[in-house]
Design an enzyme around this catalytic site. Structure first.
Site, PDB file in Angstrom:
ATOM      1  N   LEU A 193       0.843  -1.207   0.000  1.00  0.00           N
ATOM      2  CA  LEU A 193       0.000   0.000   0.000  1.00  0.00           C
ATOM      3  C   LEU A 193       0.870   1.245   0.000  1.00  0.00           C
ATOM      4  O   LEU A 193       1.664   1.431   0.913  1.00  0.00           O
ATOM      5  CB  LEU A 193      -0.891   0.013   1.247  1.00  0.00           C
ATOM      6  CG  LEU A 193      -1.717  -1.243   1.515  1.00  0.00           C
ATOM      7  CD1 LEU A 193      -2.422  -1.135   2.861  1.00  0.00           C
ATOM      8  CD2 LEU A 193      -2.725  -1.454   0.396  1.00  0.00           C
ATOM      9  N   LYS A 194       0.696   2.085  -1.007  1.00  0.00           N
ATOM     10  CA  LYS A 194       1.439   3.340  -1.035  1.00  0.00           C
ATOM     11  C   LYS A 194       0.671   4.384  -0.234  1.00  0.00           C
ATOM     12  O   LYS A 194      -0.547   4.521  -0.419  1.00  0.00           O
ATOM     13  CB  LYS A 194       1.585   3.860  -2.476  1.00  0.00           C
ATOM     14  CG  LYS A 194       2.389   2.964  -3.391  1.00  0.00           C
ATOM     15  CD  LYS A 194       2.587   3.618  -4.732  1.00  0.00           C
ATOM     16  CE  LYS A 194       1.326   3.714  -5.572  1.00  0.00           C
ATOM     17  NZ  LYS A 194       0.711   2.453  -5.992  1.00  0.00           N
ATOM     18  N   LYS A 247       8.157  -9.186   0.179  1.00  0.00           N
ATOM     19  CA  LYS A 247       7.889  -7.815   0.639  1.00  0.00           C
ATOM     20  C   LYS A 247       9.147  -6.960   0.571  1.00  0.00           C
ATOM     21  O   LYS A 247       9.152  -5.847   0.042  1.00  0.00           O
ATOM     22  CB  LYS A 247       7.347  -7.874   2.069  1.00  0.00           C
ATOM     23  CG  LYS A 247       7.291  -6.561   2.787  1.00  0.00           C
ATOM     24  CD  LYS A 247       6.290  -5.631   2.149  1.00  0.00           C
ATOM     25  CE  LYS A 247       6.479  -4.215   2.636  1.00  0.00           C
ATOM     26  NZ  LYS A 247       5.433  -3.319   2.230  1.00  0.00           N
ATOM     27  N   ASN A 251      10.118  -3.681  -2.156  1.00  0.00           N
ATOM     28  CA  ASN A 251      10.551  -2.335  -1.757  1.00  0.00           C
ATOM     29  C   ASN A 251      12.005  -2.075  -2.154  1.00  0.00           C
ATOM     30  O   ASN A 251      12.350  -0.968  -2.582  1.00  0.00           O
ATOM     31  CB  ASN A 251      10.356  -2.128  -0.252  1.00  0.00           C
ATOM     32  CG  ASN A 251       8.929  -1.701   0.067  1.00  0.00           C
ATOM     33  OD1 ASN A 251       8.094  -1.584  -0.829  1.00  0.00           O
ATOM     34  ND2 ASN A 251       8.642  -1.459   1.332  1.00  0.00           N
ATOM     35  N   CYS A 303       8.946   3.416   4.941  1.00  0.00           N
ATOM     36  CA  CYS A 303       9.109   2.057   4.401  1.00  0.00           C
ATOM     37  C   CYS A 303      10.453   1.821   3.727  1.00  0.00           C
ATOM     38  O   CYS A 303      11.231   0.987   4.178  1.00  0.00           O
ATOM     39  CB  CYS A 303       7.972   1.770   3.429  1.00  0.00           C
ATOM     40  SG  CYS A 303       6.360   2.031   4.159  1.00  0.00           S
ATOM     41  N   ARG A 371       8.222  11.183   8.079  1.00  0.00           N
ATOM     42  CA  ARG A 371       9.264  10.277   8.547  1.00  0.00           C
ATOM     43  C   ARG A 371      10.359  10.115   7.469  1.00  0.00           C
ATOM     44  O   ARG A 371      10.047   9.876   6.304  1.00  0.00           O
ATOM     45  CB  ARG A 371       8.668   8.910   8.916  1.00  0.00           C
ATOM     46  CG  ARG A 371       7.947   8.971  10.256  1.00  0.00           C
ATOM     47  CD  ARG A 371       7.249   7.683  10.567  1.00  0.00           C
ATOM     48  NE  ARG A 371       6.079   7.474   9.726  1.00  0.00           N
ATOM     49  CZ  ARG A 371       5.310   6.387   9.768  1.00  0.00           C
ATOM     50  NH1 ARG A 371       5.615   5.419  10.593  1.00  0.00           N
ATOM     51  NH2 ARG A 371       4.260   6.296   8.988  1.00  0.00           N
TER      52      ARG A 371
HETATM   53  C1  UGA Z   1       6.157   2.076  -0.457  1.00  0.00           C
HETATM   54  C2  UGA Z   1       5.779   1.098  -1.577  1.00  0.00           C
HETATM   55  O1  UGA Z   1       5.605   1.812  -2.804  1.00  0.00           O
HETATM   56  C3  UGA Z   1       4.501   0.325  -1.219  1.00  0.00           C
HETATM   57  O2  UGA Z   1       4.225  -0.641  -2.229  1.00  0.00           O
HETATM   58  C4  UGA Z   1       4.721  -0.390   0.124  1.00  0.00           C
HETATM   59  O3  UGA Z   1       3.594  -1.118   0.527  1.00  0.00           O
HETATM   60  C5  UGA Z   1       5.055   0.645   1.179  1.00  0.00           C
HETATM   61  O4  UGA Z   1       6.250   1.361   0.775  1.00  0.00           O
HETATM   62  C6  UGA Z   1       5.291  -0.084   2.472  1.00  0.00           C
HETATM   63  O5  UGA Z   1       6.240  -0.850   2.560  1.00  0.00           O
HETATM   64  O6  UGA Z   1       4.458   0.022   3.376  1.00  0.00           O
HETATM   65  P1  UGA Z   1       5.397   4.546   0.258  1.00  0.00           P
HETATM   66  O7  UGA Z   1       6.510   4.518   1.240  1.00  0.00           O
HETATM   67  O8  UGA Z   1       4.059   5.017   0.688  1.00  0.00           O
HETATM   68  O9  UGA Z   1       5.146   3.076  -0.376  1.00  0.00           O
HETATM   69  O10 UGA Z   1       5.871   5.518  -0.889  1.00  0.00           O
HETATM   70  P2  UGA Z   1       6.291   5.444  -2.431  1.00  0.00           P
HETATM   71  O11 UGA Z   1       5.239   6.044  -3.265  1.00  0.00           O
HETATM   72  O12 UGA Z   1       6.746   4.106  -2.798  1.00  0.00           O
HETATM   73  O13 UGA Z   1       7.537   6.451  -2.423  1.00  0.00           O
HETATM   74  C7  UGA Z   1       8.688   6.201  -1.610  1.00  0.00           C
HETATM   75  C8  UGA Z   1       9.731   7.270  -1.828  1.00  0.00           C
HETATM   76  O14 UGA Z   1      10.309   7.153  -3.126  1.00  0.00           O
HETATM   77  C9  UGA Z   1       9.195   8.708  -1.739  1.00  0.00           C
HETATM   78  O15 UGA Z   1      10.107   9.477  -0.989  1.00  0.00           O
HETATM   79  C10 UGA Z   1       9.168   9.179  -3.176  1.00  0.00           C
HETATM   80  O16 UGA Z   1       9.333  10.571  -3.308  1.00  0.00           O
HETATM   81  C11 UGA Z   1      10.371   8.430  -3.744  1.00  0.00           C
HETATM   82  N1  UGA Z   1      10.311   8.241  -5.201  1.00  0.00           N
HETATM   83  C12 UGA Z   1       9.318   7.508  -5.769  1.00  0.00           C
HETATM   84  C13 UGA Z   1      11.305   8.816  -5.996  1.00  0.00           C
HETATM   85  O17 UGA Z   1      12.237   9.499  -5.505  1.00  0.00           O
HETATM   86  N2  UGA Z   1      11.263   8.611  -7.353  1.00  0.00           N
HETATM   87  C14 UGA Z   1      10.287   7.870  -7.946  1.00  0.00           C
HETATM   88  O18 UGA Z   1      10.317   7.723  -9.200  1.00  0.00           O
HETATM   89  C15 UGA Z   1       9.286   7.306  -7.134  1.00  0.00           C
END
Ligand code: UGA
Length: 482
Positions: A193-194, A247, A251, A303, A371
């Site tokens: 879940l994002k 999992k 990630n 995450c 966070r």
């Molecule tokens: C992430 C995963 O995408 C989920 O599938 C997972 O369930 C979740 O962790 C978890 O383990 O609970 P999330 O942490 O909500 O979800 O955020 P993401 O949308 O994945 O982004 C993570 C980070 O990567 C953010 O800081 C975002 O800015 C960065 N990001 C994302 C980039 O720098 N570049 C990108 O192209 C995409």
């Protein structure tokens, strides 16, 4: 083992198997009628609440157990302790329908004989990077102390490989102490879940990963998730260690793509390339695809940073160096330092007395989560160097303000209620979260900045439009000469 012992052993194993099959039948019967399926979620955090509310939306009878009485009171008043689009309405609907309940009492929740018990408690990182399993262990002990009938106990918290075995052992210990032989199965069902899109991700998952030790448990778990998938192919069944590792692998793969592009961006700056053009050039290859290839100031949140270091730690525990994963983490940390250095270099190392506006505090858009947000490091570096930092975020402002107050951060900083308050009275602006409202700002919106400089840690604007408006526009990997 001699022949006699082997036969005895086989009989015992077969009878355990048979009694488990018999016990599972109660779940099998219930699953045919959604409103007869009883689910207990342990933990009303992000995952427990989203999962519970989504299950309740499909008529399953869900009880979310949470120890924190304040949280329970707030939930009864439909107050969600974090920002997540669509969740308030979903919780409200479940509550009104009666399919979603909250409780602070695990004993009474388990007295209702749930068919599925999900562990959704936190697994925060320990100082050495490993996952802290204290809450998982405690919850397993409480399940063992209170279980009344057969149930499938599922770890949804992100836990290292082997944790389901630990959960099983803790439950069994308690049952033995109680001198009871209630049967149970364990399973692993990681969440994907994002934040900001969690409800959508739950209702329209790419896949559901189910780790279990028997075909029957796979079948029962698959039936539970059937209303959420279009085809059975989306239900991916495997053994428990594979599910637990999946999992972390998911990630870590996403984090690897980000760190890869971030390092590519630094090289792009050196060789006069545009990392966005490179991204388009590789993303069009169907083997690579476009997702998670955006260069920026690095990933944050609760995450990726935690799971990447936990995976590296898991490698150390099993004497299997995870050199790639360690590099992913190192690149991510270096990315922040690189960006901070660029800001200081622009001012020849002296930002004292400068008024610097920050647009975006959340670790990504559509969340109030700060966070491991890069904004924390950037703001602290500027404040420590004597700059006046003026910060704005559409929803994360209060969380950051609270954190700064709790940490007693000394220096000059304030939080404002609108981007416009920054744009009208700052020397420079730094963009740290790609909120849509920032993306919509025209280049002219930055014209009144005294030093006419925008540092963009998320590459949200067209460099040509920005430079044509007379601005110095410093990006990550798009600083090619024009
Ligand atoms: C992430 C995963 O995408 C989920 O599938 C997972 O369930 C979740 O962790 C978890 O383990 O609970 P999330 O942490 O909500 O979800 O955020 P993401 O949308 O994945 O982004 C993570 C980070 O990567 C953010 O800081 C975002 O800015 C960065 N990001 C994302 C980039 O720098 N570049 C990108 O192209 C995409």
């Amino acid at each position: 083992m001699n022949v006699k012992e082997t036969i005895l052993y086989s009989v015992v194993i077969a009878s355990i198997g048979l009694s488990n099959i018999y016990a599972r039948r109660s779940v099998d019967d219930a699953i045919r009628n959604p409103d007869e399926v009883k689910i207990v979620m342990i933990g009303a955090g992000y995952v427990g609440l989203v999962t519970g509310a989504c299950f309740a939306a499909k008529q399953y009878a869900v009880t979310v157990v949470e120890k924190d009485q304040r949280k329970i009171n707030a939930l009864h008043n439909r107050q969600i302790p974090f920002y997540e689009p669509d969740l308030v309405d979903l919780v409200d609907a479940g509550f009104r329908r009666g399919s979603l309940k909250f409780s602070d009492n695990i004993a009474s929740a388990l007295a209702s004989a749930p068919h599925f018990i999900f562990l959704c408690v936190g697994t925060p990182p320990l100082p050495d990077g490993s996952a802290d399993l204290t809450f998982v262990r405690q919850a397993a002990q409480e399940i063992g102390a209170n279980l009344q009938e057969y149930a499938i106990v599922i770890t949804k918290s992100t836990v290292p490989v082997g944790s389901a075995d630990m959960v099983k052992a803790e439950i069994q210990n308690q049952l033995t102490l109680r001198n009871t032989d209630i049967l149970f199965d364990v399973a692993s069902n990681p969440e994907f879940l994002k934040e900001g899109e969690a409800v959508k991700d739950f209702f329209e998952p790419d896949r559901v990963v189910i780790g279990a030790g028997s075909e029957q448990v796979h079948t029962l778990m698959s039936a539970l998730y059937r209303p959420f998938v279009k085809t059975n192919n989306q239900l991916i069944c495997m053994n428990i260690p594979s599910a637990e590792l999946t999992k972390y692998a998911a990630n870590a793969m996403l984090a690897t793509r980000i760190s890869f592009m971030n390092q590519m961006a630094l090289l792009a700056d050196k060789v006069g390339a545009d990392v966005e053009a490179v991204r388009a050039g590789i993303a069009s290859d169907t083997r690579i695809g476009p997702e998670f290839l955006k260069a920026g100031i690095g990933y944050g949140g609760s995450c990726f940073p935690k799971d990447v270091t936990a995976l590296a730690d898991m490698g150390r525990q099993h004497d299997q160096p995870m050199t790639l994963i360690e590099a992913v983490d190192a690149v991510n940390l270096a990315q922040r330092e690189y960006f901070i250095k660029r800001i200081f270099d622009h001012y020849n190392g002296n930002v004292a007395g400068k008024t610097i506006g920050i647009l975006g505090l959340a670790f990504k858009p559509n969340t109030d989560d700060i966070r491991c947000a890069p904004s924390i490091d950037v703001m602290k570096a500027l404040i420590a160097a004597g700059a006046l930092v003026v910060a704005y975020d559409p929803v994360a402002r209060e969380n950051m303000q609270r954190m700064f107050e709790q940490e007693g951060i000394k220096g000059q900083y304030c939080f404002v209620n609108a981007a416009i308050e920054i744009l009208h009275d700052a020397d420079a602006v730094i963009i740290l979260t790609q909120w849509d409202e920032f993306k919509r700002l025209p280049a002219q919106a930055f014209a009144s900045l005294r030093d006419k400089v925008v540092f963009d840690g998320r590459n949200i604007f067209d460099p040509i439009s920005m430079t044509s408006a007379g601005l110095t526009y410093i990006t990550i990997g798009r600083n090619m000469p024009r």
